[in-house]
Structure formats: structure tokens, C-alpha cells
Design a protein around this motif. Structure first.
Motif, PDB file in Angstrom:
ATOM      1  N   PHE A 164      -1.268 -12.736  42.861  1.00 17.00           N
ATOM      2  CA  PHE A 164      -0.672 -11.714  43.702  1.00 17.00           C
ATOM      3  C   PHE A 164       0.222 -10.772  42.911  1.00 17.00           C
ATOM      4  O   PHE A 164       0.905  -9.934  43.493  1.00 17.00           O
ATOM      5  N   CYS A 165       0.219 -10.907  41.603  1.00 22.08           N
ATOM      6  CA  CYS A 165       0.975 -10.029  40.710  1.00 22.08           C
ATOM      7  C   CYS A 165       0.011  -9.127  39.943  1.00 22.08           C
ATOM      8  O   CYS A 165      -1.213  -9.344  39.935  1.00 22.08           O
ATOM      9  N   ALA A 166       0.571  -8.123  39.285  1.00 25.99           N
ATOM     10  CA  ALA A 166      -0.218  -7.301  38.369  1.00 25.99           C
ATOM     11  C   ALA A 166      -0.651  -8.158  37.178  1.00 25.99           C
ATOM     12  O   ALA A 166      -0.116  -9.255  36.962  1.00 25.99           O
ATOM     13  N   PRO A 167      -1.631  -7.694  36.390  1.00 22.91           N
ATOM     14  CA  PRO A 167      -2.051  -8.476  35.214  1.00 22.91           C
ATOM     15  C   PRO A 167      -0.888  -8.842  34.296  1.00 22.91           C
ATOM     16  O   PRO A 167      -0.899  -9.903  33.689  1.00 22.91           O
ATOM     17  N   GLU A 168       0.095  -7.962  34.192  1.00 18.37           N
ATOM     18  CA  GLU A 168       1.325  -8.257  33.469  1.00 18.37           C
ATOM     19  C   GLU A 168       2.484  -8.106  34.440  1.00 18.37           C
ATOM     20  O   GLU A 168       2.592  -7.099  35.149  1.00 18.37           O
ATOM     21  N   PHE A 169       3.360  -9.103  34.501  1.00 21.29           N
ATOM     22  CA  PHE A 169       4.393  -9.131  35.528  1.00 21.29           C
ATOM     23  C   PHE A 169       5.667  -9.742  34.970  1.00 21.29           C
ATOM     24  O   PHE A 169       5.651 -10.453  33.952  1.00 21.29           O
ATOM     25  N   THR A 170       6.761  -9.475  35.648  1.00 26.87           N
ATOM     26  CA  THR A 170       8.024 -10.092  35.295  1.00 26.87           C
ATOM     27  C   THR A 170       8.204 -11.375  36.105  1.00 26.87           C
ATOM     28  O   THR A 170       7.541 -11.580  37.127  1.00 26.87           O
ATOM     29  N   GLY A 200       1.672 -23.855  29.990  1.00 21.36           N
ATOM     30  CA  GLY A 200       0.439 -23.189  30.381  1.00 21.36           C
ATOM     31  C   GLY A 200       0.526 -22.334  31.635  1.00 21.36           C
ATOM     32  O   GLY A 200      -0.467 -21.731  32.036  1.00 21.36           O
ATOM     33  N   PHE A 201       1.688 -22.261  32.271  1.00 29.89           N
ATOM     34  CA  PHE A 201       1.820 -21.476  33.499  1.00 29.89           C
ATOM     35  C   PHE A 201       1.910 -19.985  33.183  1.00 29.89           C
ATOM     36  O   PHE A 201       1.131 -19.178  33.697  1.00 29.89           O
ATOM     37  N   LEU A 202       2.841 -19.613  32.323  1.00 33.18           N
ATOM     38  CA  LEU A 202       3.054 -18.207  31.974  1.00 33.18           C
ATOM     39  C   LEU A 202       2.954 -18.026  30.464  1.00 33.18           C
ATOM     40  O   LEU A 202       3.378 -18.891  29.702  1.00 33.18           O
ATOM     41  N   GLU A 203       2.399 -16.880  30.059  1.00 35.43           N
ATOM     42  CA  GLU A 203       2.330 -16.531  28.650  1.00 35.43           C
ATOM     43  C   GLU A 203       3.072 -15.225  28.421  1.00 35.43           C
ATOM     44  O   GLU A 203       2.767 -14.221  29.081  1.00 35.43           O
ATOM     45  N   PRO A 204       4.041 -15.173  27.514  1.00 33.97           N
ATOM     46  CA  PRO A 204       4.718 -13.907  27.222  1.00 33.97           C
ATOM     47  C   PRO A 204       3.765 -12.930  26.540  1.00 33.97           C
ATOM     48  O   PRO A 204       2.936 -13.324  25.716  1.00 33.97           O
ATOM     49  N   THR A 205       3.881 -11.660  26.913  1.00 39.55           N
ATOM     50  CA  THR A 205       3.014 -10.632  26.324  1.00 39.55           C
ATOM     51  C   THR A 205       3.635 -10.003  25.084  1.00 39.55           C
ATOM     52  O   THR A 205       2.940  -9.288  24.344  1.00 39.55           O
ATOM     53  N   GLY A 206       4.943 -10.227  24.898  1.00 39.63           N
ATOM     54  CA  GLY A 206       5.630  -9.559  23.801  1.00 39.63           C
ATOM     55  C   GLY A 206       6.124  -8.178  24.177  1.00 39.63           C
ATOM     56  O   GLY A 206       6.707  -7.466  23.351  1.00 39.63           O
ATOM     57  N   ARG A 215      18.546  -4.390  33.507  1.00 38.18           N
ATOM     58  CA  ARG A 215      18.193  -4.667  32.114  1.00 38.18           C
ATOM     59  C   ARG A 215      16.694  -4.811  31.919  1.00 38.18           C
ATOM     60  O   ARG A 215      15.957  -5.084  32.862  1.00 38.18           O
ATOM     61  N   SER A 216      16.260  -4.639  30.688  1.00 43.45           N
ATOM     62  CA  SER A 216      14.856  -4.811  30.341  1.00 43.45           C
ATOM     63  C   SER A 216      14.421  -6.252  30.613  1.00 43.45           C
ATOM     64  O   SER A 216      15.158  -7.201  30.311  1.00 43.45           O
ATOM     65  N   ALA A 217      13.244  -6.429  31.213  1.00 42.95           N
ATOM     66  CA  ALA A 217      12.740  -7.760  31.558  1.00 42.95           C
ATOM     67  C   ALA A 217      11.432  -8.013  30.823  1.00 42.95           C
ATOM     68  O   ALA A 217      10.582  -7.123  30.702  1.00 42.95           O
ATOM     69  N   GLN A 218      11.260  -9.239  30.354  1.00 42.41           N
ATOM     70  CA  GLN A 218      10.067  -9.596  29.608  1.00 42.41           C
ATOM     71  C   GLN A 218       8.853  -9.636  30.531  1.00 42.41           C
ATOM     72  O   GLN A 218       8.945 -10.082  31.676  1.00 42.41           O
ATOM     73  N   LEU A 219       7.716  -9.209  30.015  1.00 44.54           N
ATOM     74  CA  LEU A 219       6.460  -9.236  30.766  1.00 44.54           C
ATOM     75  C   LEU A 219       5.658 -10.485  30.393  1.00 44.54           C
ATOM     76  O   LEU A 219       5.604 -10.883  29.234  1.00 44.54           O
ATOM     77  N   TYR A 220       5.019 -11.065  31.398  1.00 42.93           N
ATOM     78  CA  TYR A 220       4.194 -12.256  31.223  1.00 42.93           C
ATOM     79  C   TYR A 220       2.800 -12.008  31.807  1.00 42.93           C
ATOM     80  O   TYR A 220       2.590 -11.081  32.592  1.00 42.93           O
ATOM     81  N   ARG A 221       1.880 -12.852  31.403  1.00 44.19           N
ATOM     82  CA  ARG A 221       0.566 -12.922  32.037  1.00 44.19           C
ATOM     83  C   ARG A 221       0.318 -14.377  32.446  1.00 44.19           C
ATOM     84  O   ARG A 221       1.004 -15.296  31.984  1.00 44.19           O
ATOM     85  N   SER A 222      -0.674 -14.563  33.311  1.00 48.44           N
ATOM     86  CA  SER A 222      -1.014 -15.919  33.738  1.00 48.44           C
ATOM     87  C   SER A 222      -1.569 -16.714  32.561  1.00 48.44           C
ATOM     88  O   SER A 222      -2.400 -16.212  31.792  1.00 48.44           O
TER      89      SER A 222
END
Length: 236
Positions: A164-170, A200-206, A215-222
Motif C-alpha cells: 500500500f506504499c509507493a515502491p520507495e517509502f519512508t 528482510g522486512f525493509l531494505e534501505p535504498t540509500g 527533517r530528511s527521512a530515509q527511503l526504503y523498499r520492501s
């Protein structure tokens, strides 16, 4: 079994299709797909999509057909999972009916269109439906309540909320999905710690974003996990 034995029940399927938002509701609203009945019993009442199983059909095939016929929504890409079977006497005034219920959680549900046996089809906020038991036909209020509870448990044990999130999400965006499904506000720091700590739940995208404000928030993917260990505990 004697020669006098006769089958005494009909078999049906019902579908609980849950999504977030619709054309007339915000994406932070848990919604269910309903049809308005065209025929008796309960003519003009809202109900879950579904109907009787044909002699040559499997239960899953009947569920796919009924969803398409009553709402014009194809189930090809939906994960239909058997939720439960309901067969108490008196649940249908036409006679004994045993229903197998299928549950699916899906983002971006297309606008439904009523079919030949439905007066209307629409996506309704779940809280409004559950707040008014007389609004929905048969025992579908109970079925919907059971399905919502099961859906909330699915978010405990599986990563389905990421769909239910975008491909990359906070993490904040993911937390909001949980808050909508669970119907409660979650502590942001506690959720962040638990969600990012599950292997294995979330992977940081960098990458990072400021779209949440502040503040800036890190983006993750599934991530690759199909079940959450440990589970993401649901508030009591």
C-alpha cells in the motif's frame, strides 16, 4: 445414509475486498467493496459480493466469477484467501446456505461497476458500515467484522502493508498504513525501531526525502521476507 437422505443446503461464496481509499474517500480510510442487491431477499440493501456456486465450479472459480459479474472487477491479480465458512441456520431466509468467504487486501482497486444482479457497486468506509449493522444484508456485518480482524492480523505476520506504499517509502508512510488498518495511533520511534529491526522486512535504498515534512527521512523498499520474524506486534 438411507435412501431417504436429501441434501439440505446450498453452497455460496462471499468476498471481502479491502482497500485504502476510493474516488470519494481519502487514502487514509479503510474501505470495503459492497454491492447493492437488485433482487430479494434484502432488495436494495448493501451486501458483500458473492452468490451461489454452480455445479461445475470450484469454490475459488465461483468467487472469481461472482466478483466479475457483480462488480466488473477481475480477480486475476488478486490474492484470494479463504477466510472462514459460515453455515448457521437462518442466515438466509431462502433456506440453509453454507458460505465460504474469501478475503483480499489490495491497493488501487479500480472503480466497481454494477453487474446484472447488482443495483449498484461502491467502495464504502469500513467504520461506517460496521457502525450500522442494519445497513448490510444477511450476516455480512459479522463476516466483514471477522475479515477486518483477520486483515489486521495479516499485517502482524506478513509484509503486505508495503504493497500500500509507493515502491520507495519512508517508515512514517508505512506506519500510516498500519495505523489505518489497525485503527490506532502508533508511537513513531517504537514503530521505526521494530519495523527496521525485522530481518528482510525493509531494505534501505540509500536515498532520502523531505516529502513527509521536517527533517530528511530515509527511503526504503520492501525486502525479501514473506513472513515477519519477529512479528510486528499489534496493539491490544
Amino acid at each position: 445414509m438411507t435412501d431417504a437422505f436429501r441434501f439440505n443446503a446450498a453452497v455460496s461464496v462471499e468476498l471481502v475486498v479491502l482497500t485504502l481509499g476510493s474516488r470519494v474517500t481519502m487514502n487514509d480510510t479503510l474501505c470495503a467493496l459492497l454491492i447493492q442487491r437488485l433482487h430479494a431477499p434484502h432488495r436494495a440493501r448493501w451486501a458483500l459480493p458473492g452468490g451461489f456456486v454452480r455445479p461445475e465450479e470450484s469454490l475459488s472459480a465461483a468467487a472469481v466469477r461472482e466478483l466479475r459479474e457483480e462488480t466488473a472487477i477481475r480477480a486475476d491479480r488478486l490474492r484470494l484467501e479463504q477466510l472462514a465458512t459460515y453455515g448457521e441456520p437462518g442466515r438466509d431466509p431462502r433456506g440453509r446456505v453454507i458460505s465460504t468467504v474469501y478475503l483480499t487486501l489490495t491497493p488501487n482497486l479500480p472503480p466497481p461497476q454494477p453487474g446484472s444482479s447488482a443495483k449498484a457497486a461502491a467502495i464504502h468506509p469500513v467504520d461506517r458500515v460496521l457502525a450500522d449493522p442494519g445497513r448490510i444484508a444477511f450476516d455480512h456485518h459479522r463476516i466483514l467484522a471477522d475479515a477486518v480482524d483477520a486483515a489486521r492480523d495479516m499485517l502482524v505476520h506478513t509484509p503486505i502493508a508495503t504493497e500500500f506504499c509507493a515502491p520507495e517509502f519512508t517508515v512514517a508512510e508505512l506506519r500510516r498504513v498500519y495505523e489505518v488498518f489497525w485503527g490506532t495511533t502508533l508511537d513513531s520511534r517504537t514503530f521505526h525501531r521494530k519495523a527496521t529491526g525485522i530481518p528482510g522486512f525493509l531494505e534501505p535504498t540509500g536515498r532520502a526525502t523531505t516529502r513527509d515534512g521536517g527533517r530528511s527521512a530515509q527511503l526504503y523498499r520492501s525486502g525479501p521476507a514473506r513472513t515477519l520474524h519477529p512479528p510486528l506486534a499489534r496493539p491490544s
